[in-house]
Design an enzyme around this catalytic site. Structure first.
Site, mmCIF file in Angstrom:
data_model
loop_
_atom_site.group_PDB
_atom_site.id
_atom_site.type_symbol
_atom_site.label_atom_id
_atom_site.label_comp_id
_atom_site.label_asym_id
_atom_site.label_seq_id
_atom_site.Cartn_x
_atom_site.Cartn_y
_atom_site.Cartn_z
ATOM 1 N N SER A 8 -36.513 23.071 -41.171
ATOM 2 C CA SER A 8 -36.517 22.341 -39.845
ATOM 3 C C SER A 8 -34.843 21.470 -39.824
ATOM 4 O O SER A 8 -34.475 20.870 -40.620
ATOM 5 C CB SER A 8 -37.357 21.573 -39.353
ATOM 6 O OG SER A 8 -36.175 20.667 -38.354
ATOM 7 N N HIS A 33 -36.903 26.912 -38.760
ATOM 8 C CA HIS A 33 -36.747 26.369 -37.785
ATOM 9 C C HIS A 33 -36.237 25.768 -36.156
ATOM 10 O O HIS A 33 -35.880 24.662 -36.668
ATOM 11 C CB HIS A 33 -38.265 25.294 -38.079
ATOM 12 C CG HIS A 33 -38.728 24.911 -37.200
ATOM 13 N ND1 HIS A 33 -39.794 25.075 -36.629
ATOM 14 C CD2 HIS A 33 -39.247 22.908 -36.107
ATOM 15 C CE1 HIS A 33 -40.765 24.280 -35.665
ATOM 16 N NE2 HIS A 33 -39.353 22.945 -35.844
ATOM 17 N N ASP A 35 -35.493 22.596 -33.762
ATOM 18 C CA ASP A 35 -36.191 21.939 -32.202
ATOM 19 C C ASP A 35 -35.170 21.758 -31.348
ATOM 20 O O ASP A 35 -34.099 21.597 -32.153
ATOM 21 C CB ASP A 35 -36.162 20.988 -33.272
ATOM 22 C CG ASP A 35 -37.383 20.725 -34.476
ATOM 23 O OD1 ASP A 35 -37.925 21.405 -34.031
ATOM 24 O OD2 ASP A 35 -36.931 20.632 -35.406
ATOM 25 N N MET A 37 -34.900 19.997 -28.340
ATOM 26 C CA MET A 37 -35.757 18.644 -27.188
ATOM 27 C C MET A 37 -34.653 18.488 -25.718
ATOM 28 O O MET A 37 -33.365 18.663 -26.298
ATOM 29 C CB MET A 37 -35.479 17.266 -28.669
ATOM 30 C CG MET A 37 -36.262 17.621 -29.702
ATOM 31 S SD MET A 37 -35.910 16.541 -30.754
ATOM 32 C CE MET A 37 -36.603 16.709 -32.479
ATOM 33 N N HIS A 66 -38.857 25.743 -31.283
ATOM 34 C CA HIS A 66 -40.436 24.990 -30.802
ATOM 35 C C HIS A 66 -39.454 23.979 -29.213
ATOM 36 O O HIS A 66 -38.980 23.613 -29.532
ATOM 37 C CB HIS A 66 -39.973 24.009 -32.132
ATOM 38 C CG HIS A 66 -41.269 23.051 -31.609
ATOM 39 N ND1 HIS A 66 -41.137 22.042 -32.581
ATOM 40 C CD2 HIS A 66 -42.327 22.730 -30.844
ATOM 41 C CE1 HIS A 66 -41.977 21.012 -32.028
ATOM 42 N NE2 HIS A 66 -42.459 21.555 -30.855
ATOM 43 N N MET A 68 -39.574 21.612 -27.263
ATOM 44 C CA MET A 68 -39.931 20.030 -26.681
ATOM 45 C C MET A 68 -39.490 19.917 -25.744
ATOM 46 O O MET A 68 -38.177 19.013 -25.061
ATOM 47 C CB MET A 68 -39.465 19.585 -27.566
ATOM 48 C CG MET A 68 -40.901 19.135 -29.501
ATOM 49 S SD MET A 68 -40.189 18.473 -30.390
ATOM 50 C CE MET A 68 -38.873 20.066 -31.348
ATOM 51 N N MET A 137 -49.321 19.650 -33.769
ATOM 52 C CA MET A 137 -47.578 18.314 -34.012
ATOM 53 C C MET A 137 -48.627 17.158 -35.186
ATOM 54 O O MET A 137 -49.690 16.901 -34.441
ATOM 55 C CB MET A 137 -47.060 17.739 -33.135
ATOM 56 C CG MET A 137 -46.533 18.694 -32.396
ATOM 57 S SD MET A 137 -44.800 19.398 -33.084
ATOM 58 C CE MET A 137 -43.906 17.818 -33.372
ATOM 59 N N GLY A 142 -39.991 14.690 -31.815
ATOM 60 C CA GLY A 142 -38.632 13.955 -31.366
ATOM 61 C C GLY A 142 -37.977 13.131 -32.170
ATOM 62 O O GLY A 142 -36.721 13.454 -31.836
ATOM 63 N N PHE A 143 -38.510 13.024 -32.995
ATOM 64 C CA PHE A 143 -37.284 13.219 -34.350
ATOM 65 C C PHE A 143 -37.870 13.016 -35.471
ATOM 66 O O PHE A 143 -39.435 13.778 -36.026
ATOM 67 C CB PHE A 143 -37.843 11.256 -34.589
ATOM 68 C CG PHE A 143 -37.326 10.567 -33.049
ATOM 69 C CD1 PHE A 143 -35.559 10.438 -33.011
ATOM 70 C CD2 PHE A 143 -38.036 10.276 -32.613
ATOM 71 C CE1 PHE A 143 -35.845 10.242 -31.427
ATOM 72 C CE2 PHE A 143 -37.685 9.707 -30.887
ATOM 73 C CZ PHE A 143 -35.931 9.158 -30.757
ATOM 74 N N GLY A 144 -37.424 13.757 -36.395
ATOM 75 C CA GLY A 144 -37.988 13.628 -37.605
ATOM 76 C C GLY A 144 -37.531 12.200 -39.052
ATOM 77 O O GLY A 144 -37.432 11.573 -38.282
ATOM 78 N N GLY A 145 -38.062 13.135 -39.569
ATOM 79 C CA GLY A 145 -38.555 11.933 -41.412
ATOM 80 C C GLY A 145 -39.582 10.528 -40.766
ATOM 81 O O GLY A 145 -39.543 9.207 -41.222
ATOM 82 N N ASP A 175 -46.038 20.801 -38.293
ATOM 83 C CA ASP A 175 -44.484 20.564 -37.703
ATOM 84 C C ASP A 175 -44.552 18.295 -38.001
ATOM 85 O O ASP A 175 -44.924 18.239 -37.185
ATOM 86 C CB ASP A 175 -44.210 20.599 -36.822
ATOM 87 C CG ASP A 175 -42.900 20.809 -36.437
ATOM 88 O OD1 ASP A 175 -42.253 20.265 -37.351
ATOM 89 O OD2 ASP A 175 -42.019 20.901 -35.231
ATOM 90 N N GLY A 176 -43.894 18.172 -39.038
ATOM 91 C CA GLY A 176 -43.873 16.793 -38.712
ATOM 92 C C GLY A 176 -44.627 16.143 -40.302
ATOM 93 O O GLY A 176 -45.485 16.394 -40.736
ATOM 94 N N SER A 198 -36.954 16.411 -43.023
ATOM 95 C CA SER A 198 -36.098 15.424 -43.835
ATOM 96 C C SER A 198 -36.357 15.884 -45.299
ATOM 97 O O SER A 198 -35.303 15.670 -46.327
ATOM 98 C CB SER A 198 -36.559 14.305 -43.494
ATOM 99 O OG SER A 198 -37.670 14.251 -43.614
HETATM 100 C C1 DX5 Z 1 -39.870 16.807 -34.431
HETATM 101 C C2 DX5 Z 1 -39.356 18.216 -35.334
HETATM 102 C C3 DX5 Z 1 -39.906 18.566 -36.364
HETATM 103 C C4 DX5 Z 1 -38.928 17.753 -36.690
HETATM 104 C C5 DX5 Z 1 -39.447 16.897 -38.561
HETATM 105 O O1 DX5 Z 1 -40.581 16.352 -32.955
HETATM 106 O O2 DX5 Z 1 -41.004 18.671 -33.699
HETATM 107 O O3 DX5 Z 1 -39.923 19.816 -36.251
HETATM 108 O O4 DX5 Z 1 -37.419 18.232 -37.613
HETATM 109 O O5 DX5 Z 1 -38.942 16.819 -39.603
HETATM 110 P P1 DX5 Z 1 -39.835 16.159 -41.039
HETATM 111 O O6 DX5 Z 1 -40.062 17.408 -41.556
HETATM 112 O O7 DX5 Z 1 -38.931 15.035 -41.822
HETATM 113 O O8 DX5 Z 1 -40.693 14.874 -40.338
HETATM 114 ZN ZN ZN Z 2 -40.329 21.329 -34.903
#
Ligand code: DX5
Ligand code: ZN
Length: 217
Positions: A8, A33, A35, A37, A66, A68, A137, A142-145, A175-176, A198
């Site tokens: 991602s 991947h 993302d 948003m 993806h 969102m 999910m 919404g966010f990585g990490g 994912d996540g 991440s």
């Molecule tokens: C979150 C995204 C993910 C995100 C995953 O809404 O859809 O694709 O990048 O990030 P990690 O692997 O850091 O949880």
């Molecule tokens: Zn994603």
């Protein structure tokens, strides 16, 4: 079915996005991947079809968009035209999911449905045979990490059982919160595609991280 890693790029360094994608491809990622948003469906804003088109030019890897976004039906064509090979929409915002999936496939991409952590498998009702992949999910989008939500184990296992029982062929993507430390346990639940942002892009050596992830898959 081969097990695949989708890197991602949400966690990549956007000032050097092209280089980051080339590095992660050389390090062994199977899929990019992407993302999307919109600041409405999720509280964050990322990139759109122009950036996907640019990414398409610098990699031969399949691109997994993806979406969102609150209005996937209105925009999905733009992402496929820009070069997405896999495209997932969230069931929570699709009123006519069967029609949406047909459209994605007609446009030449693999059709995926993403489920938020609270969304039941039953929301896919009677159209499981139309789906190329289900994106579970494993964090709130919404966010990585963020941290992996453990209830997702049950959801993946149930999907895997349904697939076997009814001889269906959809792939299962998570994912996540996917990390070297939990990928083995996640894999055992029956996953085909592992999205990781991440864990890969915040590591020093992408190749080493991907290698360790594969050992657990
Ligand atoms: C979150 C995204 C993910 C995100 C995953 O809404 O859809 O694709 O990048 O990030 P990690 O692997 O850091 O949880
Ligand atoms: Zn994603």
């Amino acid at each position: 079915m081969p097990k695949l890693i989708a890197a991602s790029i949400l966690s990549a360094d956007f000032t050097r996005l092209g280089e980051e994608i080339k590095t992660v491809a050389a390090a062994g990622a199977d899929i990019i991947h992407f993302d999307v948003m919109d600041g409405h469906f999720v509280p964050n804003l990322t990139v759109g079809p122009m950036v996907l088109k640019a990414v398409r030019k610098i990699t031969k890897l399949p691109i997994d968009a993806h979406l969102m976004v609150a209005n996937p039906d209105q925009v999905l064509e733009d992402y496929i035209a820009a070069g997405a090979n896999y495209l997932s929409v969230h069931v929570e915002v699709c009123h006519h999911l069967h029609r949406t999936l047909q459209k994605i496939k007609q446009l030449g991409a693999k059709a995926g449905v993403a489920l938020n952590p609270h969304t039941p498998i039953a929301s896919l009702g009677y159209i499981l045979e139309e789906i190329d992949f289900i994106l579970v999910m494993t964090v709130n989008p919404g966010f990585g990490g963020q941290n992996f939500i453990p209830a997702a184990f049950k959801k993946v296992s149930e999907l895997q059982e349904i697939r076997a029982k009814h001889q269906l062929s959809f792939m299962i993507e998570v994912d996540g919160g996917i990390k070297v430390d939990n990928i083995q346990q996640v894999s055992q639940a029956g996953v085909d595609i592992f999205v990781a942002g991440s864990e890969i892009f915040h590591s020093k050596d992408y190749s080493e991280t991907i290698k360790k992830m594969r050992q657990g898959m």
